[in-house]
Scaffold this active site. Structure first.
Site, PDB file in Angstrom:
ATOM      1  N   TYR A 135       0.820  -1.211   0.000  1.00 61.49           N
ATOM      2  CA  TYR A 135       0.000   0.000   0.000  1.00 61.49           C
ATOM      3  C   TYR A 135       0.857   1.265   0.000  1.00 61.49           C
ATOM      4  O   TYR A 135       0.435   2.320   0.470  1.00 61.49           O
ATOM      5  CB  TYR A 135      -0.921   0.026   1.224  1.00 61.49           C
ATOM      6  CG  TYR A 135      -2.003  -1.052   1.229  1.00 61.49           C
ATOM      7  CD1 TYR A 135      -2.133  -1.964   0.190  1.00 61.49           C
ATOM      8  CD2 TYR A 135      -2.889  -1.153   2.285  1.00 61.49           C
ATOM      9  CE1 TYR A 135      -3.114  -2.940   0.207  1.00 61.49           C
ATOM     10  CE2 TYR A 135      -3.887  -2.128   2.304  1.00 61.49           C
ATOM     11  CZ  TYR A 135      -3.985  -3.024   1.268  1.00 61.49           C
ATOM     12  OH  TYR A 135      -4.960  -3.993   1.293  1.00 61.49           O
ATOM     13  N   LYS A 185       4.769 -14.969   1.212  1.00 59.80           N
ATOM     14  CA  LYS A 185       4.474 -15.809   0.041  1.00 59.80           C
ATOM     15  C   LYS A 185       5.767 -15.932  -0.740  1.00 59.80           C
ATOM     16  O   LYS A 185       5.863 -15.596  -1.919  1.00 59.80           O
ATOM     17  CB  LYS A 185       3.357 -15.161  -0.797  1.00 59.80           C
ATOM     18  CG  LYS A 185       2.848 -16.043  -1.940  1.00 59.80           C
ATOM     19  CD  LYS A 185       2.209 -17.351  -1.480  1.00 59.80           C
ATOM     20  CE  LYS A 185       1.637 -18.106  -2.670  1.00 59.80           C
ATOM     21  NZ  LYS A 185       1.191 -19.464  -2.310  1.00 59.80           N
ATOM     22  N   ASP A 220      -1.632 -18.217   2.002  1.00 56.67           N
ATOM     23  CA  ASP A 220      -2.779 -19.090   1.740  1.00 56.67           C
ATOM     24  C   ASP A 220      -2.889 -20.188   2.784  1.00 56.67           C
ATOM     25  O   ASP A 220      -3.987 -20.528   3.238  1.00 56.67           O
ATOM     26  CB  ASP A 220      -2.713 -19.663   0.318  1.00 56.67           C
ATOM     27  CG  ASP A 220      -1.327 -20.131  -0.091  1.00 56.67           C
ATOM     28  OD1 ASP A 220      -0.357 -19.898   0.656  1.00 56.67           O
ATOM     29  OD2 ASP A 220      -1.203 -20.744  -1.171  1.00 56.67           O
ATOM     30  N   ASP A 244      -4.205  -7.154   5.873  1.00 58.33           N
ATOM     31  CA  ASP A 244      -5.540  -6.634   5.599  1.00 58.33           C
ATOM     32  C   ASP A 244      -6.504  -7.775   5.293  1.00 58.33           C
ATOM     33  O   ASP A 244      -7.623  -7.846   5.820  1.00 58.33           O
ATOM     34  CB  ASP A 244      -5.457  -5.661   4.419  1.00 58.33           C
ATOM     35  CG  ASP A 244      -6.678  -4.777   4.284  1.00 58.33           C
ATOM     36  OD1 ASP A 244      -7.596  -4.863   5.128  1.00 58.33           O
ATOM     37  OD2 ASP A 244      -6.721  -3.984   3.329  1.00 58.33           O
ATOM     38  N   ASP A 248      -9.674  -9.770   7.855  1.00 54.15           N
ATOM     39  CA  ASP A 248     -11.086  -9.940   7.501  1.00 54.15           C
ATOM     40  C   ASP A 248     -11.530 -11.376   7.781  1.00 54.15           C
ATOM     41  O   ASP A 248     -12.676 -11.607   8.189  1.00 54.15           O
ATOM     42  CB  ASP A 248     -11.330  -9.576   6.035  1.00 54.15           C
ATOM     43  CG  ASP A 248     -11.807  -8.131   5.883  1.00 54.15           C
ATOM     44  OD1 ASP A 248     -11.566  -7.348   6.820  1.00 54.15           O
ATOM     45  OD2 ASP A 248     -12.406  -7.795   4.852  1.00 54.15           O
TER      46      ASP A 248
END
Length: 349
Positions: A135, A185, A220, A244, A248
């Site tokens: 970001y 990742k 993941d 982020d 959630d």
């Protein structure tokens, strides 16, 4: 009497309702805890943007700098102002200007709240890098509107930025149950995420009392683990984007966004920190009076703890738990915002 000055930015939609609810609870606990809170409401929002062309005034950052902390409701009204404008015009500039590099989001089930999982005893603290990474806002578009259009978005990972968020995560793990999961990742992102893994391994040597289950989790795999085995997790540290997304999932497994609190922390306290519920402005239910204020109240408790009022913060959390244990605020839309707020206030006294 000690006084803390708080900037209140209710923002848009249900942000106004839940900020008012949280402030009612915070003022009440302050009166019974030997300190005072003074709140200054700032009208910065999408409505403010439509009136002025800015999400906050040109001197907004300097205005905020004089406060001890910031309590934010929600920002965004996508039918009126694009999210890319509202986010980059208010929330992200505050986080970056005040070096609020640690975004803290707790995920656990409150008493009486049923989540979608079989597991009920998890207690996960997600630490999200908050000022750089994916970001960073580095990039651009060329040949717009043509078949040759190109969009480039560059992630920025600095050694200082990665090391400080990982150290913050290790310290949190040391103060909790001593387990840390670092999320990357690196099998696919061979530069930035391998870099993150290398720094994790380096810092792990400084924290022999913290169990880093494996050097890192692929994002993941960690997402799956939050659903299949959430009770095995303690502190999770991730980049801006990965944090982020994972939080959630955390909000979902703790019963929904109505319980998801967060803190944007400047750890060295050289500037104010900001506290906000994770949910957005929810324009579809704005002004119906049914928004759940618990996430905002919980964020307020995190603010009190950051300000050094730990006993008061504990009282607020106990009041939230007493409220949900009675079944108030546990079903979306069942209890009105003011009824939940009144129940939490009553549990304080």
């Amino acid at each position: 009497m000690k006084t803390h000055s708080i900037a209140l930015i209710p923002g848009d939609g249900i942000g106004r309702d839940v900020t008012a609810a949280a402030w009612t609870v915070l003022e009440t606990v302050a009166k019974h805890s030997g300190f005072a809170l003074t709140g200054t409401e700032l009208p910065w929002s999408c409505r403010f943007f439509k009136e002025t062309g800015r999400m906050m005034p040109e001197d907004g950052i300097e205005t905020l700098r004089r406060f001890d902390a910031i309590l934010l409701g929600a920002v965004g009204w996508p039918t009126e102002v694009p999210d890319s404008v509202s986010l980059h015009g208010l929330l992200l500039p505050i986080r970056k200007a005040f070096v609020q590099y640690a975004n803290i989001r707790p995920h656990r089930l409150l008493p009486g709240v049923r989540g979608p999982l079989r597991a009920e005893s998890f207690d996960i603290l997600c630490i999200r890098e908050n000022t750089e990474g994916e970001y960073s806002g580095a990039g651009g578009r060329v040949h717009q509107g043509t078949l040759d259009e190109v969009a480039v978005e560059t992630s920025i990972f600095t050694r200082a930025g990665v090391e400080r968020i990982l150290r913050f995560g290790f310290e949190q793990a040391r103060a909790r149950r001593g387990r840390l999961a670092s999320v990357t990742k690196s099998n696919a992102q061979k530069y930035s995420m391998v870099f993150w893994d290398e720094i994790t391994r380096k810092l792990a040597a400084d924290y022999p009392d913290v169990d880093v289950d494996v050097t890192s989790y692929h994002v993941d795999a960690l997402a799956a683990r939050m659903i299949m085995d959430p009770q095995s997790l303690d502190v999770v540290v991730a980049s801006n984007l990965f944090g982020d997304i994972l939080t959630d999932i955390g909000a979902a497994i703790q019963g929904g966004l109505g319980y998801a609190a967060s803190a944007n922390i400047n750890p060295d306290r050289s500037a104010p920190s900001m506290f906000e519920p994770v949910h957005g402005s929810a324009p579809d239910i704005a002004h119906l009076g049914i928004a759940n204020p618990i996430a905002a109240i919980w964020s307020g408790a995190m603010m009190l703890e950051h300000l050094g009022e730990k006993d008061a913060a504990g009282r607020v959390m106990n009041a939230i738990e007493a409220t949900t244990a009675r079944g108030v605020g546990t079903t979306a839309g069942k209890d009105r915002t003011d009824a939940i707020t009144s129940a939490v206030v009553a549990a304080l006294t």
